[in-house]
Design a protein around this motif. Structure first.
Motif, mmCIF file in Angstrom:
data_model
loop_
_atom_site.group_PDB
_atom_site.id
_atom_site.type_symbol
_atom_site.label_atom_id
_atom_site.label_comp_id
_atom_site.label_asym_id
_atom_site.label_seq_id
_atom_site.Cartn_x
_atom_site.Cartn_y
_atom_site.Cartn_z
ATOM 1 N N LYS A 24 0.831 -1.195 0.000
ATOM 2 C CA LYS A 24 0.000 0.000 0.000
ATOM 3 C C LYS A 24 0.869 1.251 0.000
ATOM 4 N N ALA B 111 0.946 5.741 0.011
ATOM 5 C CA ALA B 111 0.270 6.999 0.321
ATOM 6 C C ALA B 111 1.178 8.162 -0.043
ATOM 7 N N GLU C 59 -3.477 4.857 -2.197
ATOM 8 C CA GLU C 59 -4.676 4.524 -1.424
ATOM 9 C C GLU C 59 -5.192 5.711 -0.619
ATOM 10 N N THR C 60 -4.288 6.596 -0.198
ATOM 11 C CA THR C 60 -4.721 7.777 0.545
ATOM 12 C C THR C 60 -3.740 8.914 0.307
ATOM 13 N N VAL D 235 -2.569 12.371 2.364
ATOM 14 C CA VAL D 235 -2.621 13.206 3.560
ATOM 15 C C VAL D 235 -1.872 14.492 3.227
ATOM 16 N N ALA E 255 -1.116 8.539 8.070
ATOM 17 C CA ALA E 255 -1.199 7.851 6.778
ATOM 18 C C ALA E 255 -0.959 6.357 6.946
ATOM 19 N N VAL F 53 -4.053 4.759 8.358
ATOM 20 C CA VAL F 53 -5.105 4.622 7.342
ATOM 21 C C VAL F 53 -4.846 3.404 6.460
#
Length: 247
Positions: free
Chosen positions: A127, A129, A151-152, A154, A176, A179
């Motif tokens: 994953k 970020a 995926e995210t 911040v 992050a 998450v």
């Protein structure tokens, strides 16, 4: 780390990328915007102050990687200037306006080696970020065609909404990782700013990698475990496309 100096990515759950200067060359856009804004402001100060122009060293020391208004405060404090908060916000917003003008006019293209590493990590199911002090991160990623790779995100807006202190504090990186379902020990931080590397060190992340876009050994002094010039250096030699990535 493996014997070749490349991380064993399979031992980590999450990789947390700074944006400007790590994924995209927009750090140069920010540097120019800061210089233009600060030089215009310094020219309005009393002549007896004899203020020198904003320099690249000023950028790396006082501004790079920090939330925008913190950068305004810290640089001006280094020159003995302390302003009301309304003026700090005005100057920070002026800098942001200049950045958006450049992005809209010129667009942005990601570093090829960074895209290759993002693809490699995606292929491993790790994953990813983006953790950026900038409020423009989604705009930059969309312009670079990379918004769907993470995926995210911040960014400065998220940090402000959640009350998270910015770099060099580790809070945005820690959030992050959370998450993404990881903790600090199982996450890697990729940063080109001294303040960002300091955040990685303060958060006790499994690995903090400094990306040398001009800060050089200052990143090692701030706590980087590894220093690279291009993220393609972090792709194993036997990975598909690795030979091309290292050219």
């Amino acid at each position: 780390m493996t014997a070749t100096g490349v991380p064993d990515w399979t031992t980590y759950k999450a990789v947390l990328f700074d944006l400007d200067g790590v994924v995209t060359p927009t750090a140069l856009v920010h540097m120019r915007a800061w210089a233009e804004m600060f030089d215009a402001y310094l020219a309005t100060r009393p002549a007896e102050e004899a203020q020198a122009p904003f320099t690249d060293a000023d950028y790396h020391t006082w501004v790079d990687g920090k939330p925008r208004y913190d950068g305004v405060r810290d640089f001006l404090a280094s020159r003995g200037i302390h302003l009301d908060e309304s003026e700090v916000i005005r100057l920070g917003d002026e800098k942001n306006r200049r950045v958006n003008e450049v992005l809209e006019r010129d667009g942005v293209e990601a570093y090829p080696g960074s895209v290759r590493l993002i693809d490699h990590l995606g292929g491993l199911g790790i994953k990813q970020a983006v953790v950026s002090s900038s409020a423009n991160a989604p705009t930059v990623l969309r312009a670079a065609g990379l918004l769907d790779r993470f995926e995210t995100i911040v960014d400065g807006n998220v940090a402000r909404e959640l009350g998270l202190p910015g770099k060099p504090n580790p809070d945005t990186f820690l959030y992050a990782a959370q998450v993404l379902g990881a903790d600090a020990a199982s996450s890697v931080v990729l940063e080109d700013a001294v303040s960002g590397v300091a955040a990685g060190r303060a958060g006790h992340f499994g690995l903090t990698i400094g990306v040398d876009r001009g800060a050089g050994d200052a990143l090692l002094a701030a706590g980087a475990d590894v220093l690279v010039q291009d993220l393609a250096q972090l792709i194993p030699a036997d990975a598909p496309g690795a030979t091309e990535a290292r050219r």
